[in-house]
Scaffold this active site. Structure first.
Site, PDB file in Angstrom:
ATOM      1  N   ASP A 199      -2.266   6.888   2.365  1.00 57.49           N
ATOM      2  CA  ASP A 199      -2.014   6.234   1.148  1.00 57.49           C
ATOM      3  C   ASP A 199      -0.598   6.018   0.603  1.00 57.49           C
ATOM      4  O   ASP A 199       0.266   6.055   1.631  1.00 57.49           O
ATOM      5  CB  ASP A 199      -2.775   7.430  -0.164  1.00 57.49           C
ATOM      6  N   GLY A 225       1.803   4.589   3.410  1.00 58.53           N
ATOM      7  CA  GLY A 225       1.939   3.398   4.124  1.00 58.53           C
ATOM      8  C   GLY A 225       1.199   2.193   3.159  1.00 58.53           C
ATOM      9  O   GLY A 225       0.560   2.557   2.114  1.00 58.53           O
ATOM     10  N   ASP A 226       1.062   1.131   3.576  1.00 54.92           N
ATOM     11  CA  ASP A 226       0.566  -0.149   2.956  1.00 54.92           C
ATOM     12  C   ASP A 226      -0.738  -0.595   3.910  1.00 54.92           C
ATOM     13  O   ASP A 226      -0.692  -1.231   4.739  1.00 54.92           O
ATOM     14  CB  ASP A 226       1.407  -1.295   2.797  1.00 54.92           C
ATOM     15  N   PHE A 227      -1.729  -0.237   3.138  1.00 53.10           N
ATOM     16  CA  PHE A 227      -3.066  -0.438   4.056  1.00 53.10           C
ATOM     17  C   PHE A 227      -3.529  -2.033   4.111  1.00 53.10           C
ATOM     18  O   PHE A 227      -4.367  -2.450   4.654  1.00 53.10           O
ATOM     19  CB  PHE A 227      -4.484   0.302   3.651  1.00 53.10           C
ATOM     20  N   HIS A 245     -13.622  -1.970  -4.056  1.00 56.57           N
ATOM     21  CA  HIS A 245     -13.994  -2.366  -5.421  1.00 56.57           C
ATOM     22  C   HIS A 245     -12.711  -2.548  -6.213  1.00 56.57           C
ATOM     23  O   HIS A 245     -12.786  -2.847  -7.307  1.00 56.57           O
ATOM     24  CB  HIS A 245     -14.860  -1.538  -6.084  1.00 56.57           C
TER      25      HIS A 245
END
Length: 345
Positions: A199, A225-227, A245
């Site tokens: 996250d 991190g950056d998913f 969503h």
């Protein structure tokens, strides 16, 4: 079907729904449900404890008694009902943090819905000048309330999720795993499994504490991190609970694509989301799912999707759906596997 004679009354009740929401939030924030936890009290007694005007508080209590939040007893005192008890601070799956958000930053965003419809921008960004997640990063107190609300909501479905996911071994990667409540529950009930939670930096601080409190430091890793860019690899099960969503279709394909690149051929992907009806059967969407669809529109850039929508996103990202498990509240667990005929870019 609503009769024509009752339709005007029902419409007015719906229009006044904002007042009901405000009354519930006010009762929760003032601590009325907590004050009634030990037994019935009169409006005068509650007013003295909560620093309120007795007559005004009495009107609030009478109104919410009509909605079965409180019960007015023959002697005039008020008791807490099972419905009202969900607003207690210590209630399992408490709705109180949600009330705090609705009374504050979220409710303010809903008031900008007309602007959202005309511009396509989330009302949250117009009202607060930044995206929801940037706002949470800059306002730790709101972040804490938001995390509490998410965790409380999750408490209500943990066992259903575990059942839908099935036996978990190897490494579970919880993508956008929030404060770690879900991963902690799954690892506690799967002693042979290990876990990785990914996250944002601000969220992972809280997740480390939750996992440590569960005694899982040796079996769980927390990664910031950056998913949209990269997801931890070598997992055996990848989880996306109420992540997609939040985002538009192109962003969802980005998240799913990052998962696809990280996954081995025999790895499972499980997506847990509310499911809306297909366009040709809009009446099949529950009222709560319909409201959450507007919530996503006004606060973020996402939406609630149909099963067909998810299939299209999965196909575009290199997955094939393998199964679906239905849970209470029009929530589903969609399981998918890497499509061997699709080469991740």
């Amino acid at each position: 079907m609503i009769g024509t004679s009752s339709a005007p009354l029902q419409m007015r009740e719906m229009l006044y729904g904002a007042l009901l929401s405000r009354a519930l939030c006010t009762a929760a924030i003032m601590g009325v449900p907590d004050a009634l936890a030990d037994g019935p009290r009169s409006a005068d007694e509650l007013a003295a404890e909560l620093d309120a005007v007795p007559d005004a508080l009495g009107q609030l209590l009478r109104t919410l008694s009509a909605f079965e939040v409180f019960e007015r007893l023959p002697d005039g005192a008020y008791a807490l009902t099972p419905l009202g008890a969900t607003l207690r601070t210590d209630a399992p799956g408490t709705a109180r943090p949600t009330a705090l958000l609705v009374d504050g930053v979220m409710g303010a965003s809903w008031a900008a819905l007309r602007t959202t419809l005309r511009t396509g921008r989330p009302g949250f960004e117009d009202v607060h000048g930044m995206s929801l997640f940037d706002y949470l990063d800059q306002h730790p107190a709101v972040r804490e309330t938001f995390d509490h609300s998410q965790a409380a909501d999750l408490q209500l479905s943990l066992e259903h999720i575990r059942s839908a996911v099935g036996p978990a071994g190897g490494t579970i990667v919880d993508v956008g795993g929030g404060d770690g409540t879900l991963l902690a529950y799954l690892l506690t009930n799967s002693p042979d499994a290990r876990g990785v939670l990914m996250d944002t930096q601000a969220t992972t601080v809280r997740a480390k504490g939750v996992l440590a409190a569960a005694g899982l430091e040796e079996r769980a890793q927390v990664v910031a991190g950056d998913f949209f860019e990269v997801v931890p690899d070598d997992g055996d099960l990848y989880l996306l609970r109420e992540i997609l969503h939040d985002w538009d279709d192109s962003q969802c394909v980005g998240i799913l694509g990052a998962c696809r690149k990280a996954m081995k051929p025999d790895t499972r992907l499980v997506i847990i989301e509310r499911i809306a009806a297909d366009d040709d059967n809009a009446a099949g969407t529950s009222r709560m799912t319909a409201l959450m669809d507007l919530y996503m529109l006004s606060v973020l850039r996402g939406q609630e999707r149909s099963l067909g929508d998810f299939d299209r996103l999965l196909s575009a990202s290199g997955f094939v759906r393998t199964s679906i498990s239905r849970m209470p509240g029009q929530v589903v667990a969609i399981e998918a596997a890497p499509d061997p005929g699709h080469c991740p870019g």
